[in-house]
Design an enzyme around this catalytic site. Structure first.
Site, mmCIF file in Angstrom:
data_model
loop_
_atom_site.group_PDB
_atom_site.id
_atom_site.type_symbol
_atom_site.label_atom_id
_atom_site.label_comp_id
_atom_site.label_asym_id
_atom_site.label_seq_id
_atom_site.Cartn_x
_atom_site.Cartn_y
_atom_site.Cartn_z
ATOM 1 N N SER A 195 1.592 -7.723 -0.357
ATOM 2 C CA SER A 195 2.331 -8.617 0.535
ATOM 3 C C SER A 195 1.760 -10.025 0.564
ATOM 4 O O SER A 195 2.430 -10.950 1.006
ATOM 5 C CB SER A 195 2.429 -8.036 1.943
ATOM 6 O OG SER A 195 1.221 -8.146 2.630
ATOM 7 N N THR A 201 1.488 -4.394 4.419
ATOM 8 C CA THR A 201 1.330 -4.649 5.856
ATOM 9 C C THR A 201 0.771 -6.043 6.174
ATOM 10 O O THR A 201 0.920 -6.513 7.292
ATOM 11 C CB THR A 201 0.410 -3.591 6.494
ATOM 12 O OG1 THR A 201 -0.826 -3.589 5.781
ATOM 13 C CG2 THR A 201 1.052 -2.220 6.467
ATOM 14 N N THR A 259 0.820 -1.213 0.000
ATOM 15 C CA THR A 259 0.000 0.000 0.000
ATOM 16 C C THR A 259 0.856 1.265 0.000
ATOM 17 O O THR A 259 0.501 2.275 -0.604
ATOM 18 C CB THR A 259 -0.927 -0.019 1.235
ATOM 19 O OG1 THR A 259 -1.800 -1.141 1.115
ATOM 20 C CG2 THR A 259 -1.751 1.241 1.359
HETATM 21 N N1 ASP Z 1 -2.747 -5.334 0.583
HETATM 22 C C1 ASP Z 1 -1.663 -4.635 1.088
HETATM 23 C C2 ASP Z 1 -0.472 -5.544 1.224
HETATM 24 O O1 ASP Z 1 -0.359 -6.222 2.231
HETATM 25 C C3 ASP Z 1 -1.939 -3.975 2.386
HETATM 26 C C4 ASP Z 1 -0.851 -3.046 2.755
HETATM 27 O O2 ASP Z 1 0.137 -2.901 2.048
HETATM 28 O O3 ASP Z 1 -0.996 -2.419 3.773
HETATM 29 O O4 ASP Z 1 0.366 -5.532 0.346
#
Ligand code: ASP
Length: 334
Positions: A64, A98, A15
Protein backbone atom coordinates in the site's frame (compact mmCIF):
# COMPACT_ATOMS: atom_id res chain seq x y z
CA UNK A 1 -31.42 -21.65 -4.03
CA UNK A 2 -32.66 -18.07 -3.53
CA UNK A 3 -30.76 -15.46 -5.53
CA UNK A 4 -27.55 -14.64 -3.72
CA UNK A 5 -26.31 -11.05 -3.42
CA UNK A 6 -23.64 -10.16 -5.98
CA UNK A 7 -20.33 -8.83 -4.70
CA UNK A 8 -17.47 -7.67 -6.89
CA UNK A 9 -14.09 -8.20 -5.22
CA UNK A 10 -11.23 -6.03 -6.48
CA UNK A 11 -7.68 -6.88 -5.41
CA UNK A 12 -4.90 -4.33 -5.05
CA UNK A 13 -2.26 -6.31 -3.12
CA UNK A 14 -1.00 -5.87 0.45
CA UNK A 15 -0.31 -8.33 3.23
CA UNK A 16 -3.67 -10.03 2.68
CA UNK A 17 -2.28 -11.28 -0.66
CA UNK A 18 1.22 -12.09 0.56
CA UNK A 19 2.81 -15.50 1.02
CA UNK A 20 5.93 -15.47 3.20
CA UNK A 21 8.83 -17.91 3.37
CA UNK A 22 7.37 -19.78 6.35
CA UNK A 23 4.42 -19.74 8.74
CA UNK A 24 6.30 -17.85 11.44
CA UNK A 25 7.37 -15.00 9.20
CA UNK A 26 5.24 -12.07 10.38
CA UNK A 27 7.71 -9.25 9.90
CA UNK A 28 10.08 -9.90 6.99
CA UNK A 29 7.53 -10.87 4.36
CA UNK A 30 7.25 -7.37 2.85
CA UNK A 31 10.84 -7.83 1.66
CA UNK A 32 10.88 -11.55 0.88
CA UNK A 33 7.31 -12.72 0.28
CA UNK A 34 5.34 -12.95 -2.96
CA UNK A 35 1.78 -11.90 -3.73
CA UNK A 36 -1.02 -14.14 -4.94
CA UNK A 37 -3.90 -13.08 -7.21
CA UNK A 38 -7.32 -12.39 -5.70
CA UNK A 39 -8.65 -15.62 -7.26
CA UNK A 40 -6.26 -17.59 -5.03
CA UNK A 41 -7.27 -15.62 -1.95
CA UNK A 42 -10.92 -16.42 -2.72
CA UNK A 43 -10.15 -20.10 -3.35
CA UNK A 44 -9.07 -20.33 0.30
CA UNK A 45 -12.59 -19.41 1.48
CA UNK A 46 -15.00 -21.59 -0.56
CA UNK A 47 -17.68 -20.96 2.13
CA UNK A 48 -18.14 -17.51 0.63
CA UNK A 49 -20.09 -18.94 -2.31
CA UNK A 50 -22.93 -19.90 0.05
CA UNK A 51 -23.51 -16.26 0.88
CA UNK A 52 -22.77 -14.36 -2.32
CA UNK A 53 -22.10 -14.60 -6.02
CA UNK A 54 -18.55 -13.32 -6.18
CA UNK A 55 -16.98 -11.69 -9.25
CA UNK A 56 -13.31 -10.91 -8.90
CA UNK A 57 -10.36 -9.24 -10.53
CA UNK A 58 -6.95 -7.78 -9.68
CA UNK A 59 -6.70 -4.08 -10.41
CA UNK A 60 -3.10 -3.96 -9.18
CA UNK A 61 -0.82 -5.93 -6.91
CA UNK A 62 1.08 -3.50 -4.72
CA UNK A 63 2.17 -2.86 -1.18
CA UNK A 64 0.00 0.00 0.00
CA UNK A 65 2.98 2.34 0.22
CA UNK A 66 2.82 2.33 -3.61
CA UNK A 67 -0.86 3.34 -3.63
CA UNK A 68 -1.55 7.07 -3.44
CA UNK A 69 -2.79 10.05 -5.46
CA UNK A 70 -1.50 8.45 -8.69
CA UNK A 71 -3.69 5.38 -8.15
CA UNK A 72 -6.74 6.68 -6.21
CA UNK A 73 -8.67 8.10 -9.20
CA UNK A 74 -8.15 4.84 -11.09
CA UNK A 75 -9.44 2.78 -8.16
CA UNK A 76 -12.46 5.08 -7.71
CA UNK A 77 -13.22 4.93 -11.44
CA UNK A 78 -13.12 1.13 -11.34
CA UNK A 79 -15.56 1.01 -8.42
CA UNK A 80 -17.90 3.51 -10.12
CA UNK A 81 -17.75 1.47 -13.34
CA UNK A 82 -18.72 -1.70 -11.49
CA UNK A 83 -21.84 -0.04 -10.08
CA UNK A 84 -22.65 1.64 -13.41
CA UNK A 85 -22.14 -1.31 -15.75
CA UNK A 86 -23.20 -4.18 -13.48
CA UNK A 87 -26.45 -2.99 -11.94
CA UNK A 88 -26.93 -6.34 -10.22
CA UNK A 89 -23.79 -5.79 -8.10
CA UNK A 90 -24.91 -5.22 -4.50
CA UNK A 91 -21.56 -4.23 -3.08
CA UNK A 92 -17.83 -3.99 -3.77
CA UNK A 93 -14.98 -5.34 -1.66
CA UNK A 94 -11.53 -3.88 -2.15
CA UNK A 95 -8.51 -5.67 -0.71
CA UNK A 96 -5.63 -3.33 0.14
CA UNK A 97 -2.47 -3.09 2.21
CA UNK A 98 -3.17 -1.73 5.66
CA UNK A 99 -0.51 1.00 5.61
CA UNK A 100 -2.45 3.52 3.53
CA UNK A 101 -5.85 1.83 3.59
CA UNK A 102 -7.39 4.68 5.58
CA UNK A 103 -6.30 7.17 2.92
CA UNK A 104 -7.67 5.21 -0.04
CA UNK A 105 -10.82 4.65 2.04
CA UNK A 106 -11.37 8.39 2.60
CA UNK A 107 -10.64 9.20 -1.06
CA UNK A 108 -13.25 6.62 -2.13
CA UNK A 109 -15.67 7.81 0.58
CA UNK A 110 -15.59 11.22 -1.13
CA UNK A 111 -15.67 10.05 -4.76
CA UNK A 112 -17.67 6.83 -5.16
CA UNK A 113 -20.84 7.68 -6.99
CA UNK A 114 -23.23 5.14 -5.47
CA UNK A 115 -24.94 4.53 -2.13
CA UNK A 116 -24.12 0.82 -2.45
CA UNK A 117 -21.55 -0.46 0.04
CA UNK A 118 -17.83 -0.43 -0.65
CA UNK A 119 -15.96 -2.39 1.99
CA UNK A 120 -12.19 -2.35 2.19
CA UNK A 121 -10.20 -5.03 3.95
CA UNK A 122 -6.66 -6.28 4.39
CA UNK A 123 -4.64 -8.32 6.83
CA UNK A 124 -2.07 -7.74 9.54
CA UNK A 125 -0.61 -11.24 9.15
CA UNK A 126 0.33 -12.58 5.72
CA UNK A 127 -1.93 -15.18 4.16
CA UNK A 128 0.74 -17.83 4.89
CA UNK A 129 1.08 -17.02 8.61
CA UNK A 130 0.08 -19.12 11.56
CA UNK A 131 -3.15 -17.45 12.71
CA UNK A 132 -3.48 -15.28 9.62
CA UNK A 133 -6.38 -12.84 9.56
CA UNK A 134 -6.38 -12.75 5.73
CA UNK A 135 -9.09 -15.35 5.11
CA UNK A 136 -11.52 -14.29 7.82
CA UNK A 137 -11.19 -10.59 6.99
CA UNK A 138 -11.91 -11.26 3.31
CA UNK A 139 -14.86 -13.49 4.17
CA UNK A 140 -16.24 -10.90 6.59
CA UNK A 141 -15.78 -8.01 4.17
CA UNK A 142 -17.84 -9.90 1.59
CA UNK A 143 -20.53 -10.54 4.22
CA UNK A 144 -20.60 -6.83 5.06
CA UNK A 145 -20.72 -5.74 1.40
CA UNK A 146 -23.60 -8.17 0.74
CA UNK A 147 -25.65 -6.88 3.66
CA UNK A 148 -28.61 -4.62 2.76
CA UNK A 149 -28.06 -2.61 5.97
CA UNK A 150 -24.64 -1.53 4.70
CA UNK A 151 -26.25 0.63 1.99
CA UNK A 152 -25.84 4.41 2.41
CA UNK A 153 -23.01 4.29 4.96
CA UNK A 154 -20.23 5.34 2.60
CA UNK A 155 -16.95 3.51 2.19
CA UNK A 156 -16.11 1.27 5.12
CA UNK A 157 -13.17 -0.73 6.42
CA UNK A 158 -13.95 -4.20 7.82
CA UNK A 159 -11.11 -5.72 9.80
CA UNK A 160 -10.94 -7.86 12.92
CA UNK A 161 -14.76 -8.31 13.04
CA UNK A 162 -15.29 -4.54 13.20
CA UNK A 163 -16.74 -2.13 10.63
CA UNK A 164 -15.34 1.41 10.49
CA UNK A 165 -16.16 4.51 8.48
CA UNK A 166 -13.58 5.41 5.82
CA UNK A 167 -13.74 8.98 7.16
CA UNK A 168 -12.76 8.28 10.72
CA UNK A 169 -10.71 5.10 10.67
CA UNK A 170 -6.95 4.94 11.09
CA UNK A 171 -4.32 2.30 11.71
CA UNK A 172 -3.11 2.70 15.27
CA UNK A 173 -0.69 -0.19 15.78
CA UNK A 174 1.97 -1.40 13.33
CA UNK A 175 1.84 -5.10 14.27
CA UNK A 176 -1.31 -6.27 15.96
CA UNK A 177 -4.65 -7.32 14.48
CA UNK A 178 -6.67 -4.93 16.66
CA UNK A 179 -5.16 -1.96 14.86
CA UNK A 180 -7.99 -0.11 13.08
CA UNK A 181 -9.76 2.40 15.32
CA UNK A 182 -11.93 5.48 14.88
CA UNK A 183 -10.59 7.47 17.81
CA UNK A 184 -13.39 9.43 19.51
CA UNK A 185 -15.92 8.64 16.77
CA UNK A 186 -16.26 4.92 17.44
CA UNK A 187 -16.91 2.08 15.04
CA UNK A 188 -20.02 1.61 12.90
CA UNK A 189 -20.75 -2.00 13.77
CA UNK A 190 -19.63 -5.61 13.75
CA UNK A 191 -19.33 -8.50 11.30
CA UNK A 192 -19.87 -11.02 14.04
CA UNK A 193 -19.10 -14.75 14.34
CA UNK A 194 -22.81 -15.61 14.79
CA UNK A 195 -23.34 -14.67 11.15
CA UNK A 196 -24.82 -11.24 11.92
CA UNK A 197 -23.74 -7.96 10.36
CA UNK A 198 -24.83 -5.37 12.92
CA UNK A 199 -24.77 -1.59 12.54
CA UNK A 200 -25.17 0.87 15.42
CA UNK A 201 -24.54 4.18 13.71
CA UNK A 202 -23.63 6.05 10.51
CA UNK A 203 -21.47 9.08 9.96
CA UNK A 204 -23.63 12.18 9.53
CA UNK A 205 -20.99 13.90 7.39
CA UNK A 206 -21.72 13.93 3.65
CA UNK A 207 -20.05 11.35 1.42
CA UNK A 208 -20.19 9.40 -1.87
CA UNK A 209 -23.21 10.66 -3.84
CA UNK A 210 -23.45 13.89 -1.79
CA UNK A 211 -20.08 15.40 -2.77
CA UNK A 212 -19.28 17.47 -5.89
CA UNK A 213 -16.12 15.50 -6.77
CA UNK A 214 -16.31 13.80 -10.16
CA UNK A 215 -13.43 11.38 -10.34
CA UNK A 216 -14.10 10.66 -14.01
CA UNK A 217 -12.94 14.23 -14.71
CA UNK A 218 -9.84 14.17 -12.51
CA UNK A 219 -6.52 13.66 -14.26
CA UNK A 220 -3.66 14.47 -11.91
CA UNK A 221 -4.64 15.48 -8.40
CA UNK A 222 -3.24 18.82 -7.19
CA UNK A 223 -0.17 18.32 -5.03
CA UNK A 224 -0.81 18.87 -1.32
CA UNK A 225 1.93 18.35 1.27
CA UNK A 226 1.85 17.90 5.03
CA UNK A 227 4.28 19.48 7.46
CA UNK A 228 4.20 18.55 11.12
CA UNK A 229 5.00 20.92 13.95
CA UNK A 230 7.17 19.68 16.83
CA UNK A 231 9.06 21.29 19.69
CA UNK A 232 11.82 23.35 18.14
CA UNK A 233 10.57 23.00 14.55
CA UNK A 234 11.14 25.99 12.30
CA UNK A 235 10.24 27.25 8.82
CA UNK A 236 12.59 24.93 6.89
CA UNK A 237 10.00 22.42 5.64
CA UNK A 238 7.22 24.98 5.09
CA UNK A 239 9.70 26.99 3.04
CA UNK A 240 10.48 23.89 0.95
CA UNK A 241 6.78 23.43 0.19
CA UNK A 242 6.40 27.15 -0.58
CA UNK A 243 9.32 27.02 -3.04
CA UNK A 244 7.88 23.89 -4.60
CA UNK A 245 4.70 25.86 -5.34
CA UNK A 246 2.54 22.98 -4.17
CA UNK A 247 -1.15 23.71 -4.61
CA UNK A 248 -1.85 23.14 -0.95
CA UNK A 249 -0.36 22.46 2.44
CA UNK A 250 -1.70 20.88 5.61
CA UNK A 251 0.05 22.04 8.75
CA UNK A 252 -0.23 19.46 11.51
CA UNK A 253 0.07 21.77 14.46
CA UNK A 254 0.52 21.03 18.12
CA UNK A 255 -2.86 21.17 19.85
CA UNK A 256 -5.35 23.47 18.16
CA UNK A 257 -3.46 23.97 14.94
CA UNK A 258 -0.81 26.31 16.24
CA UNK A 259 2.71 26.17 14.91
CA UNK A 260 6.02 27.88 15.30
CA UNK A 261 6.13 31.65 14.59
CA UNK A 262 8.67 31.51 11.76
CA UNK A 263 6.81 28.64 10.08
CA UNK A 264 3.56 30.56 10.38
CA UNK A 265 5.17 33.62 8.76
CA UNK A 266 6.38 31.47 5.84
CA UNK A 267 2.92 29.93 5.57
CA UNK A 268 1.39 33.42 5.35
CA UNK A 269 3.80 34.28 2.52
CA UNK A 270 2.70 31.11 0.75
CA UNK A 271 -0.98 32.03 1.17
CA UNK A 272 -0.28 35.47 -0.35
CA UNK A 273 1.34 33.69 -3.31
CA UNK A 274 -1.80 31.59 -3.82
CA UNK A 275 -1.29 28.44 -1.78
CA UNK A 276 -4.26 27.02 0.13
CA UNK A 277 -3.29 26.10 3.68
CA UNK A 278 -5.28 23.99 6.12
CA UNK A 279 -4.52 23.89 9.84
CA UNK A 280 -4.90 20.40 11.32
CA UNK A 281 -3.66 18.95 14.55
CA UNK A 282 -1.14 16.26 15.35
CA UNK A 283 -3.43 15.13 18.20
CA UNK A 284 -5.63 12.15 17.34
CA UNK A 285 -8.94 13.64 18.47
CA UNK A 286 -10.95 16.83 18.53
CA UNK A 287 -11.44 19.84 16.29
CA UNK A 288 -9.18 22.59 15.09
CA UNK A 289 -11.45 25.63 15.39
CA UNK A 290 -11.48 28.91 13.52
CA UNK A 291 -10.36 32.07 15.34
CA UNK A 292 -10.52 35.72 14.20
CA UNK A 293 -6.78 35.82 13.54
CA UNK A 294 -6.70 32.54 11.58
CA UNK A 295 -9.63 33.87 9.57
CA UNK A 296 -7.84 37.18 8.90
CA UNK A 297 -4.65 35.38 7.93
CA UNK A 298 -6.47 33.27 5.37
CA UNK A 299 -6.13 29.83 6.91
CA UNK A 300 -8.69 27.04 6.65
CA UNK A 301 -9.29 24.73 9.63
CA UNK A 302 -9.50 20.96 9.31
CA UNK A 303 -12.30 20.40 11.81
CA UNK A 304 -11.55 16.93 13.28
CA UNK A 305 -9.87 15.36 10.24
CA UNK A 306 -6.48 13.81 10.80
CA UNK A 307 -3.78 15.65 8.79
CA UNK A 308 -3.52 12.91 6.14
CA UNK A 309 -7.29 12.86 5.72
CA UNK A 310 -7.39 16.68 5.54
CA UNK A 311 -4.82 16.44 2.73
CA UNK A 312 -7.16 14.22 0.71
CA UNK A 313 -10.16 16.51 1.14
CA UNK A 314 -8.02 19.50 0.20
CA UNK A 315 -6.72 17.75 -2.95
CA UNK A 316 -10.26 17.00 -4.04
CA UNK A 317 -11.56 20.44 -3.05
CA UNK A 318 -8.89 22.07 -5.21
CA UNK A 319 -10.20 20.16 -8.24
CA UNK A 320 -13.44 22.14 -8.02
CA UNK A 321 -12.60 25.51 -6.43
CA UNK A 322 -9.85 27.72 -5.02
CA UNK A 323 -12.36 29.79 -3.03
CA UNK A 324 -11.33 29.72 0.59
CA UNK A 325 -14.84 30.03 2.02
CA UNK A 326 -16.12 27.22 -0.19
CA UNK A 327 -13.25 24.94 0.81
CA UNK A 328 -13.75 25.76 4.50
CA UNK A 329 -17.41 24.78 4.17
CA UNK A 330 -16.33 21.41 2.73
CA UNK A 331 -14.28 20.78 5.87
CA UNK A 332 -17.45 21.38 7.89
CA UNK A 333 -19.61 19.22 5.63
CA UNK A 334 -17.49 16.15 4.72
N1 ASP B 1 3.08 -3.40 3.93
C1 ASP B 1 1.75 -3.78 3.85
C2 ASP B 1 0.99 -2.79 3.00
O1 ASP B 1 0.55 -1.78 3.52
C3 ASP B 1 1.09 -3.92 5.17
C4 ASP B 1 -0.24 -4.55 5.03
O2 ASP B 1 -0.69 -4.87 3.94
O3 ASP B 1 -0.84 -4.76 6.05
O4 ASP B 1 0.79 -3.07 1.84
Amino acid sequence: MAARPVVRVIGTGGTIATIAANRLDLTRYPETGHRIPIEESLARIPEVHDLAEVRSEDLMSEASSFIGPGQWPRIARRVNKAFREEPDVDGVVLTHGTGTMEETAYFLHLTVDSPKPVVMTGAMRPASALGTDADLNLYNAIRAAADPNAVGRGVMVAMNNQIHSGRDVSKTDPLHVETFKDNDMGLLGYVDPDGQVVFYRSTVRKHTTETPFVVERIGILPRVDIVSTYAGSDELLVEAVRRNRSAGLVLAGVGGGSGNAAATQTALDAIREGMTIVLASRTANGRVVMTPSKERQGFIVADNLLPHKARILLMLALTVTKNRGAIQQMFYDY
